[in-house]
Design an enzyme around this catalytic site. Structure first.
Site, PDB file in Angstrom:
ATOM      1  N   GLU A 101       0.847  -1.189   0.000  1.00 48.17           N
ATOM      2  CA  GLU A 101       0.000   0.000   0.000  1.00 48.17           C
ATOM      3  C   GLU A 101       0.882   1.238   0.000  1.00 48.17           C
ATOM      4  O   GLU A 101       2.057   1.181   0.366  1.00 48.17           O
ATOM      5  CB  GLU A 101      -0.887   0.042   1.251  1.00 48.17           C
ATOM      6  CG  GLU A 101      -1.850  -1.100   1.383  1.00 48.17           C
ATOM      7  CD  GLU A 101      -2.610  -1.057   2.707  1.00 48.17           C
ATOM      8  OE1 GLU A 101      -3.347  -2.008   2.974  1.00 48.17           O
ATOM      9  OE2 GLU A 101      -2.452  -0.067   3.466  1.00 48.17           O
ATOM     10  N   HIS A 127      -0.965   3.103   8.866  1.00 47.75           N
ATOM     11  CA  HIS A 127      -1.996   2.081   8.722  1.00 47.75           C
ATOM     12  C   HIS A 127      -1.402   0.821   9.329  1.00 47.75           C
ATOM     13  O   HIS A 127      -0.591   0.137   8.702  1.00 47.75           O
ATOM     14  CB  HIS A 127      -2.384   1.863   7.261  1.00 47.75           C
ATOM     15  CG  HIS A 127      -3.434   0.806   7.091  1.00 47.75           C
ATOM     16  ND1 HIS A 127      -3.616   0.118   5.908  1.00 47.75           N
ATOM     17  CD2 HIS A 127      -4.360   0.296   7.960  1.00 47.75           C
ATOM     18  CE1 HIS A 127      -4.607  -0.750   6.051  1.00 47.75           C
ATOM     19  NE2 HIS A 127      -5.068  -0.658   7.292  1.00 47.75           N
TER      20      HIS A 127
END
Length: 278
Positions: A99, A150
């Protein structure tokens, strides 16, 4: 699909607060890539949400060639009367699944001074923070550092704790403690329990103020979990906080969506905070 939010574009997307306040948000846009941004229903709502912030962190960006990001920026700049720019990390992750962290920002309010990828010497993070220093002339601090995370769900306790090491690293590198930690920390429910908090330095140290409470619900679905958080440090930045401005942005209510429509956009709501400007 003919969703009912079309008339609601007005005030939020214009970012009208930008001249008198600095609004910062963090949004985990579940599996953000070409398919989601090119869906006319999803892409439009995401663009309108992000255009309501002066600076916004976007997570779960899976777009190594930046094609989806480029389309997103076109959409944001179409719905906003202000011009937005972006800065992003490289794809991050320990295995094939990766990501990117993406920051979008209003160019007449903020500019990027410097960035660096936290080196993560202990390999504490699945997606190590991409640290960005912004210049915000209208804010009392003039500059502030944004540190995104995250967290990997089952490593959330260790990763949130390791943000303290990032804090020390930023002080050593840039000689400032005016920082905002933000993102999907997975900081609740089965991933972080009440007995875990005392061992998390980012929580136990009085240096940090947690702005999104444990009682918040940042999820779109039927769960009730405060996964997404914003944490502030630095006396100057803390003094600039607009009282009681930290909140969860329920875009499902904002755009009058049913749960299925909202979940097509993300399983998370954005979290946000506002700073006073002059």
């Amino acid at each position: 699909m003919g969703w009912p939010w079309a008339p609601l574009t007005a005030v939020w997307a214009l970012g009208v607060m930008g001249a008198t306040a600095l609004r910062i948000g963090a949004f985990n846009v579940q599996s953000f890539g070409d398919n989601k941004v090119s869906d006319p229903d999803c892409g439009s709502v995401i663009a309108q949400i992000l255009a309501g912030y002066d600076i916004a962190l976007v997570q779960e960006v899976r777009d190594p060639d930046l094609s989806a990001v480029s389309l997103l920026m076109e959409q944001i700049n179409r719905v906003s009367k202000h011009e937005y720019g972006f800065v992003s990390s490289k794809p991050l992750g320990r295995d094939q699944y990766k990501e990117m962290y993406l920051f979008v920002y209003r160019k007449d309010v903020a500019s990027v001074v410097s960035t660096y990828q936290y080196p993560d010497p202990e390999d504490a993070f699945s997606r190590e923070p991409f640290v960005v220093k912004f210049s915000v002339p209208s804010c009392a601090t003039k500059e502030l550092v944004l540190i995104p995370l995250h967290a990997a769900p089952h490593q959330a306790v260790a990763e949130i704790d390791a943000l303290y090491d990032v804090y020390l690293d930023v002080i050593d590198k840039w000689n400032t403690d005016d920082m905002l930690f933000l993102g999907d920390f997975n900081a609740d429910c089965k991933y972080v329990k009440a007995h875990d908090w005392p061992s998390i330095r980012l929580r136990s140290s009085e240096v940090f103020k947690w702005l999104i409470p444990d009682s918040a619900d940042t999820t779109v679905g039927n769960s009730d979990c405060a996964y997404d958080r914003i944490v502030v440090s630095g006396a100057h930045l803390r003094r600039s906080l607009k009282p009681h401005s930290a909140s969860v942005h329920n875009f499902q209510e904002e755009f009058d969506l049913d749960q299925t429509q909202a979940l097509a956009i993300s399983d998370h709501f954005p979290v946000e905070v506002t700073f006073k400007t002059h």
